[in-house]
Design a protein around this motif. Structure first.
Motif, PDB file in Angstrom:
ATOM      1  N   THR A 103       0.831  -1.205   0.000  1.00 62.33           N
ATOM      2  CA  THR A 103       0.000   0.000   0.000  1.00 62.33           C
ATOM      3  C   THR A 103       0.866   1.256   0.000  1.00 62.33           C
ATOM      4  O   THR A 103       2.046   1.221   0.374  1.00 62.33           O
ATOM      5  CB  THR A 103      -0.928   0.060   1.231  1.00 62.33           C
ATOM      6  OG1 THR A 103      -0.128   0.218   2.420  1.00 62.33           O
ATOM      7  CG2 THR A 103      -1.795  -1.184   1.338  1.00 62.33           C
ATOM      8  N   VAL A 104       0.251   2.363  -0.406  1.00 59.40           N
ATOM      9  CA  VAL A 104       0.918   3.662  -0.361  1.00 59.40           C
ATOM     10  C   VAL A 104       1.239   4.031   1.080  1.00 59.40           C
ATOM     11  O   VAL A 104       2.360   4.436   1.403  1.00 59.40           O
ATOM     12  CB  VAL A 104       0.022   4.750  -0.996  1.00 59.40           C
ATOM     13  CG1 VAL A 104       0.596   6.146  -0.745  1.00 59.40           C
ATOM     14  CG2 VAL A 104      -0.136   4.508  -2.490  1.00 59.40           C
ATOM     15  N   ILE A 113       2.704   0.474  -9.870  1.00 60.44           N
ATOM     16  CA  ILE A 113       2.082   1.802  -9.928  1.00 60.44           C
ATOM     17  C   ILE A 113       0.708   1.804  -9.277  1.00 60.44           C
ATOM     18  O   ILE A 113       0.374   2.698  -8.499  1.00 60.44           O
ATOM     19  CB  ILE A 113       2.013   2.300 -11.388  1.00 60.44           C
ATOM     20  CG1 ILE A 113       3.434   2.649 -11.857  1.00 60.44           C
ATOM     21  CG2 ILE A 113       1.096   3.517 -11.515  1.00 60.44           C
ATOM     22  CD1 ILE A 113       3.530   3.188 -13.256  1.00 60.44           C
ATOM     23  N   ARG A 114      -0.096   0.787  -9.551  1.00 66.96           N
ATOM     24  CA  ARG A 114      -1.427   0.719  -8.934  1.00 66.96           C
ATOM     25  C   ARG A 114      -1.357  -0.192  -7.708  1.00 66.96           C
ATOM     26  O   ARG A 114      -1.228  -1.404  -7.831  1.00 66.96           O
ATOM     27  CB  ARG A 114      -2.461   0.208  -9.926  1.00 66.96           C
ATOM     28  CG  ARG A 114      -2.738   1.193 -11.064  1.00 66.96           C
ATOM     29  CD  ARG A 114      -3.969   0.799 -11.843  1.00 66.96           C
ATOM     30  NE  ARG A 114      -4.260   1.763 -12.896  1.00 66.96           N
ATOM     31  CZ  ARG A 114      -5.321   1.699 -13.691  1.00 66.96           C
ATOM     32  NH1 ARG A 114      -6.179   0.709 -13.551  1.00 66.96           N
ATOM     33  NH2 ARG A 114      -5.515   2.609 -14.629  1.00 66.96           N
ATOM     34  N   LEU A 115      -1.454   0.423  -6.533  1.00 61.65           N
ATOM     35  CA  LEU A 115      -1.398  -0.329  -5.279  1.00 61.65           C
ATOM     36  C   LEU A 115      -2.791  -0.480  -4.684  1.00 61.65           C
ATOM     37  O   LEU A 115      -3.771   0.046  -5.225  1.00 61.65           O
ATOM     38  CB  LEU A 115      -0.460   0.385  -4.301  1.00 61.65           C
ATOM     39  CG  LEU A 115       0.994   0.533  -4.781  1.00 61.65           C
ATOM     40  CD1 LEU A 115       1.805   1.336  -3.778  1.00 61.65           C
ATOM     41  CD2 LEU A 115       1.635  -0.834  -5.024  1.00 61.65           C
ATOM     42  N   LEU A 159      -2.538   5.101  -6.459  1.00 60.94           N
ATOM     43  CA  LEU A 159      -1.345   5.116  -7.304  1.00 60.94           C
ATOM     44  C   LEU A 159      -0.099   5.381  -6.467  1.00 60.94           C
ATOM     45  O   LEU A 159      -0.113   6.225  -5.573  1.00 60.94           O
ATOM     46  CB  LEU A 159      -1.476   6.196  -8.374  1.00 60.94           C
ATOM     47  CG  LEU A 159      -2.607   6.044  -9.393  1.00 60.94           C
ATOM     48  CD1 LEU A 159      -2.570   7.193 -10.396  1.00 60.94           C
ATOM     49  CD2 LEU A 159      -2.545   4.712 -10.110  1.00 60.94           C
ATOM     50  N   SER A 160       0.976   4.689  -6.797  1.00 62.84           N
ATOM     51  CA  SER A 160       2.200   4.830  -6.003  1.00 62.84           C
ATOM     52  C   SER A 160       2.843   6.201  -6.148  1.00 62.84           C
ATOM     53  O   SER A 160       3.698   6.565  -5.353  1.00 62.84           O
ATOM     54  CB  SER A 160       3.213   3.742  -6.394  1.00 62.84           C
ATOM     55  OG  SER A 160       3.562   3.835  -7.763  1.00 62.84           O
ATOM     56  N   PHE A 161       2.434   6.978  -7.157  1.00 66.59           N
ATOM     57  CA  PHE A 161       2.979   8.335  -7.294  1.00 66.59           C
ATOM     58  C   PHE A 161       2.676   9.172  -6.046  1.00 66.59           C
ATOM     59  O   PHE A 161       3.382  10.140  -5.758  1.00 66.59           O
ATOM     60  CB  PHE A 161       2.409   9.020  -8.531  1.00 66.59           C
ATOM     61  CG  PHE A 161       2.807   8.366  -9.819  1.00 66.59           C
ATOM     62  CD1 PHE A 161       4.145   8.259 -10.185  1.00 66.59           C
ATOM     63  CD2 PHE A 161       1.854   7.826 -10.661  1.00 66.59           C
ATOM     64  CE1 PHE A 161       4.531   7.653 -11.368  1.00 66.59           C
ATOM     65  CE2 PHE A 161       2.219   7.216 -11.851  1.00 66.59           C
ATOM     66  CZ  PHE A 161       3.557   7.121 -12.205  1.00 66.59           C
ATOM     67  N   ALA A 162       1.617   8.805  -5.326  1.00 62.78           N
ATOM     68  CA  ALA A 162       1.266   9.533  -4.103  1.00 62.78           C
ATOM     69  C   ALA A 162       2.358   9.414  -3.049  1.00 62.78           C
ATOM     70  O   ALA A 162       2.481  10.276  -2.172  1.00 62.78           O
ATOM     71  CB  ALA A 162      -0.064   9.017  -3.549  1.00 62.78           C
ATOM     72  N   ILE A 163       3.161   8.356  -3.118  1.00 61.87           N
ATOM     73  CA  ILE A 163       4.258   8.171  -2.164  1.00 61.87           C
ATOM     74  C   ILE A 163       5.251   9.324  -2.285  1.00 61.87           C
ATOM     75  O   ILE A 163       5.759   9.838  -1.290  1.00 61.87           O
ATOM     76  CB  ILE A 163       4.965   6.826  -2.408  1.00 61.87           C
ATOM     77  CG1 ILE A 163       3.997   5.658  -2.168  1.00 61.87           C
ATOM     78  CG2 ILE A 163       6.206   6.684  -1.515  1.00 61.87           C
ATOM     79  CD1 ILE A 163       4.524   4.317  -2.641  1.00 61.87           C
TER      80      ILE A 163
END
Length: 251
Positions: free
Chosen positions: A35-36, A56-58, A62-66
């Protein structure tokens, strides 16, 4: 080599772990996170790994939120079943973008690239600068050639207010109020348009900052956008996309 795996599908995580251990027998897999939220917590409480492989999709987005929550200074190899995030991936610490199912030879090439970067650059935090030398800068669309009467005419991207899809057809809504249909799909346009200028609000819309009249909170943490030139048309930004939209607007 200390590697953190961020992956929410157990089968893919196990396969990736096995491939990494085959290719790098001396590597240490620090953990598998799905998870993020848990990834941010792990990175905040542990030393920075040498490398992260990141889906990328967790499970929770989306992992970009990390990257919005923590400054990641190590290289990242993105793994995904979707090709629509490639440009966004290379805006962060990505050194490669591997499509699932992960092939051993592609992973080996990504690891070779990582070791080459590590060898040639003592400061891996300058990964963005390295990437500029390793990958070709994307060339974005500047104009559209569209049919007009018994011939064609050129429409500059700067003349477009927003783009929308209706009945499986993509349409340019020009600043003049004229609407022009084009053959490109919204997915093709996502690769061709400059993301600094156009934001894909949802499956139906690309919008520009200057095309927005107002931004309102909507239910379930979504946003509702009102357009200047077509205020009756409803543009909803999902809860998943809301943080990326705010980041896009606030710069």
């Amino acid at each position: 080599m200390k590697i953190l795996i961020v992956e929410d599908e157990s089968i893919n995580a196990s396969r990736l772990k096995r491939l990494l251990e085959e290719l790098e027998p001396n590597c240490e897999i620090l953990g598998i996170i799905d998870t993020v939220v848990d990834t941010v917590a792990w990175l905040n409480s542990n030393p920075t790994p040498d490398l992260i492989t990141m889906d990328i999709r967790l499970a929770d987005g989306l992992s970009f939120a990390i990257f919005d929550e923590i400054n990641i200074t190590c290289p990242v190899i993105f793994t995904t079943a979707y090709d629509e995030y490639a440009i966004r991936a290379f805006k962060v610490n990505s050194i490669d973008y591997l499509m699932k199912p992960i092939e051993k030879n592609e992973l080996e090439f990504a690891l070779t690239k990582f070791k080459s970067l590590n060898k040639n650059e003592s400061n891996v935090t300058n990964i963005a600068g390295i990437l500029k030398e390793l990958i070709e800068k994307p060339v974005f669309r500047m104009r559209f050639l569209v049919t007009y009467r018994d011939g064609y005419k050129s429409v500059d991207v700067s003349d477009i207010d927003f783009i929308y899809s209706e009945f499986k057809t993509s349409n340019l809504f020009l600043k003049s109020g004229v609407i022009i249909s084009i053959p490109q799909t919204m997915e093709e346009l996502e690769q061709e348009l400059d993301p600094n200028i156009f934001f894909r609000a949802n499956r139906q819309f690309f919008i520009r900052a200057e095309s927005i009249k107002s931004i309102a909170n909507y239910f379930n943490a979504k946003l509702k956008i009102q357009l200047k030139l077509d205020p009756e048309r409803e543009v909803i930004i999902s809860r998943e996309k809301t943080p990326f939209f705010k980041q896009w607007m606030d710069r």
